[in-house]
Motif scaffolding. Structure first.
Motif, PDB file in Angstrom:
ATOM      1  N   ASN A 177      71.099  55.445 -32.168  1.00 49.80           N
ATOM      2  CA  ASN A 177      69.454  55.439 -32.427  1.00 49.80           C
ATOM      3  C   ASN A 177      69.453  55.187 -34.456  1.00 49.80           C
ATOM      4  O   ASN A 177      68.644  54.876 -35.126  1.00 49.80           O
ATOM      5  CB  ASN A 177      67.978  56.564 -32.177  1.00 49.80           C
ATOM      6  CG  ASN A 177      67.669  55.689 -30.860  1.00 49.80           C
ATOM      7  OD1 ASN A 177      68.313  54.631 -30.678  1.00 49.80           O
ATOM      8  ND2 ASN A 177      67.052  56.046 -30.044  1.00 49.80           N
ATOM      9  N   GLY A 178      70.382  56.531 -35.190  1.00 53.40           N
ATOM     10  CA  GLY A 178      70.488  56.676 -35.937  1.00 53.40           C
ATOM     11  C   GLY A 178      70.980  55.375 -36.837  1.00 53.40           C
ATOM     12  O   GLY A 178      70.379  54.795 -37.676  1.00 53.40           O
ATOM     13  N   VAL A 179      72.251  54.492 -36.209  1.00 55.59           N
ATOM     14  CA  VAL A 179      72.691  53.657 -36.657  1.00 55.59           C
ATOM     15  C   VAL A 179      71.586  52.280 -37.121  1.00 55.59           C
ATOM     16  O   VAL A 179      71.361  51.604 -37.840  1.00 55.59           O
ATOM     17  CB  VAL A 179      73.831  53.015 -35.513  1.00 55.59           C
ATOM     18  CG1 VAL A 179      73.767  51.638 -36.088  1.00 55.59           C
ATOM     19  CG2 VAL A 179      74.932  54.061 -35.671  1.00 55.59           C
ATOM     20  N   ALA A 180      70.186  52.387 -35.832  1.00 55.22           N
ATOM     21  CA  ALA A 180      69.539  50.779 -35.519  1.00 55.22           C
ATOM     22  C   ALA A 180      68.519  51.971 -36.601  1.00 55.22           C
ATOM     23  O   ALA A 180      68.377  50.464 -37.528  1.00 55.22           O
ATOM     24  CB  ALA A 180      69.473  50.981 -33.595  1.00 55.22           C
ATOM     25  N   VAL A 181      67.950  52.192 -36.830  1.00 54.01           N
ATOM     26  CA  VAL A 181      67.121  52.566 -37.359  1.00 54.01           C
ATOM     27  C   VAL A 181      67.429  52.684 -39.581  1.00 54.01           C
ATOM     28  O   VAL A 181      67.008  51.898 -39.660  1.00 54.01           O
ATOM     29  CB  VAL A 181      66.754  54.633 -37.125  1.00 54.01           C
ATOM     30  CG1 VAL A 181      65.625  54.593 -39.186  1.00 54.01           C
ATOM     31  CG2 VAL A 181      65.883  53.999 -36.434  1.00 54.01           C
ATOM     32  N   ARG A 182      68.842  52.535 -39.631  1.00 62.47           N
ATOM     33  CA  ARG A 182      69.310  52.794 -40.311  1.00 62.47           C
ATOM     34  C   ARG A 182      69.430  51.246 -40.840  1.00 62.47           C
ATOM     35  O   ARG A 182      69.402  50.774 -41.971  1.00 62.47           O
ATOM     36  CB  ARG A 182      70.272  53.561 -40.526  1.00 62.47           C
ATOM     37  CG  ARG A 182      71.174  55.418 -41.376  1.00 62.47           C
ATOM     38  CD  ARG A 182      71.902  55.522 -41.123  1.00 62.47           C
ATOM     39  NE  ARG A 182      72.278  57.164 -41.420  1.00 62.47           N
ATOM     40  CZ  ARG A 182      71.835  57.867 -40.418  1.00 62.47           C
ATOM     41  NH1 ARG A 182      72.399  57.541 -39.012  1.00 62.47           N
ATOM     42  NH2 ARG A 182      71.708  59.346 -40.079  1.00 62.47           N
ATOM     43  N   MET A 183      69.776  50.956 -39.905  1.00 58.04           N
ATOM     44  CA  MET A 183      69.796  49.469 -40.641  1.00 58.04           C
ATOM     45  C   MET A 183      68.058  48.811 -40.284  1.00 58.04           C
ATOM     46  O   MET A 183      68.326  47.361 -40.874  1.00 58.04           O
ATOM     47  CB  MET A 183      70.467  48.713 -38.758  1.00 58.04           C
ATOM     48  CG  MET A 183      72.283  49.391 -38.808  1.00 58.04           C
ATOM     49  SD  MET A 183      72.497  48.291 -37.353  1.00 58.04           S
ATOM     50  CE  MET A 183      72.522  46.258 -37.425  1.00 58.04           C
ATOM     51  N   ALA A 184      67.671  49.562 -39.814  1.00 64.39           N
ATOM     52  CA  ALA A 184      66.309  48.537 -40.077  1.00 64.39           C
ATOM     53  C   ALA A 184      66.267  48.759 -40.990  1.00 64.39           C
ATOM     54  O   ALA A 184      64.831  48.077 -42.412  1.00 64.39           O
ATOM     55  CB  ALA A 184      65.098  48.938 -38.773  1.00 64.39           C
ATOM     56  N   VAL A 185      65.654  49.689 -41.549  1.00 66.81           N
ATOM     57  CA  VAL A 185      65.950  50.455 -43.125  1.00 66.81           C
ATOM     58  C   VAL A 185      66.082  49.760 -43.849  1.00 66.81           C
ATOM     59  O   VAL A 185      65.596  49.131 -44.902  1.00 66.81           O
ATOM     60  CB  VAL A 185      65.883  51.858 -43.188  1.00 66.81           C
ATOM     61  CG1 VAL A 185      65.132  52.342 -44.774  1.00 66.81           C
ATOM     62  CG2 VAL A 185      64.405  53.060 -42.079  1.00 66.81           C
ATOM     63  N   LEU A 207      66.078  45.162 -48.044  1.00 68.69           N
ATOM     64  CA  LEU A 207      66.582  44.092 -48.738  1.00 68.69           C
ATOM     65  C   LEU A 207      65.898  42.983 -48.623  1.00 68.69           C
ATOM     66  O   LEU A 207      66.136  42.344 -50.111  1.00 68.69           O
ATOM     67  CB  LEU A 207      67.920  44.304 -47.784  1.00 68.69           C
ATOM     68  CG  LEU A 207      69.328  45.585 -48.824  1.00 68.69           C
ATOM     69  CD1 LEU A 207      70.631  44.910 -47.722  1.00 68.69           C
ATOM     70  CD2 LEU A 207      69.658  44.740 -49.866  1.00 68.69           C
ATOM     71  N   VAL A 208      65.559  42.951 -47.430  1.00 69.60           N
ATOM     72  CA  VAL A 208      64.246  41.211 -47.330  1.00 69.60           C
ATOM     73  C   VAL A 208      63.002  41.764 -47.868  1.00 69.60           C
ATOM     74  O   VAL A 208      62.750  40.496 -48.181  1.00 69.60           O
ATOM     75  CB  VAL A 208      64.685  40.856 -45.905  1.00 69.60           C
ATOM     76  CG1 VAL A 208      64.311  40.155 -45.486  1.00 69.60           C
ATOM     77  CG2 VAL A 208      65.938  40.825 -46.107  1.00 69.60           C
ATOM     78  N   GLY A 209      62.670  43.027 -47.539  1.00 67.04           N
ATOM     79  CA  GLY A 209      61.647  43.543 -47.453  1.00 67.04           C
ATOM     80  C   GLY A 209      60.344  42.505 -46.619  1.00 67.04           C
ATOM     81  O   GLY A 209      60.987  41.249 -45.933  1.00 67.04           O
ATOM     82  N   GLU A 210      59.472  42.382 -46.517  1.00 61.85           N
ATOM     83  CA  GLU A 210      57.582  41.444 -45.639  1.00 61.85           C
ATOM     84  C   GLU A 210      57.312  39.607 -45.846  1.00 61.85           C
ATOM     85  O   GLU A 210      57.501  39.477 -45.542  1.00 61.85           O
ATOM     86  CB  GLU A 210      56.750  42.352 -45.569  1.00 61.85           C
ATOM     87  CG  GLU A 210      56.827  43.787 -43.913  1.00 61.85           C
ATOM     88  CD  GLU A 210      55.944  44.116 -43.896  1.00 61.85           C
ATOM     89  OE1 GLU A 210      54.600  44.063 -44.278  1.00 61.85           O
ATOM     90  OE2 GLU A 210      55.526  45.580 -43.974  1.00 61.85           O
TER      91      GLU A 210
END
Length: 176
Positions: free
Chosen positions: A150-158, A163-166
């Motif tokens: 989960n730490g990897v997934a959450v860091r990727m999402a953040v 980087l991309v933003g909404e």
């Protein structure tokens, strides 16, 4: 870590939840982050460590402090074990590793005293035989592998959001 607990315990808020952090709080960035996050979400945080492994200003933190794991283990929902960070220590903070393990290590007796439904976490790397006297992979209530994933997934999402933003129309493939 908050996401992992939320997912495992099926709760949106942590009101009434007790998170017990055991070990080298003085040298742990993880402990400080988790104290801020979990208390903000409503959890009660209990720190368990010898006085030499607690920050000098811990009396001003929104936590309960205990010096014996056995005094609090029966009322914890999340047991968060920290490793001794000897690389950050400039002086002997514990008499010896065997004594530390006796008073603060997670052994089979302490695992059996955890309330039903309580979970175990550890940020890694792990000092087996010091803070972990049992094989955490053999414990059905261990979240350690899920915590890492989960730490990897959450860091990727953040990172993606930063980087991309909404407002960006870039796809994930364009960012990679």
């Amino acid at each position: 870590d908050c996401y992992t607990v939320r997912e495992a315990l099926h709760c949106d808020r942590f009101d009434g939840l007790t998170l017990t952090i055991v070990g080298d709080v003085k040298h742990s960035r993880v402990a400080r982050s988790n104290i801020a996050a979990f208390t903000m979400l409503g959890a009660k945080v209990v720190l368990v460590a010898p006085p030499t492994l607690l920050p000098s200003d811990v009396g001003h933190w929104p936590v309960e402090v205990a010096h014996r794991l056995d005094d609090v283990i029966g009322r914890t929902d999340v047991l968060y074990m920290l490793r001794l960070q000897s690389e950050r220590m400039t002086q002997g903070h514990v008499p010896n590793l065997r004594e530390y393990a006796t008073y603060f290590g997670l052994d089979a007796r302490r695992v059996a005293r955890l309330p039903e439904g309580a979970v175990i976490m550890h940020p890694g790397p792990m000092n087996r035989g010091v803070e972990m006297l049992v094989d955490p992979t053999a414990l059905p209530n261990s979240l350690i592998h899920r915590q890492v994933a989960n730490g990897v997934a959450v860091r990727m999402a953040v990172l993606y959001d930063l980087l991309v933003g909404e407002s960006s129309s870039a796809s994930l493939g364009e960012v990679a």
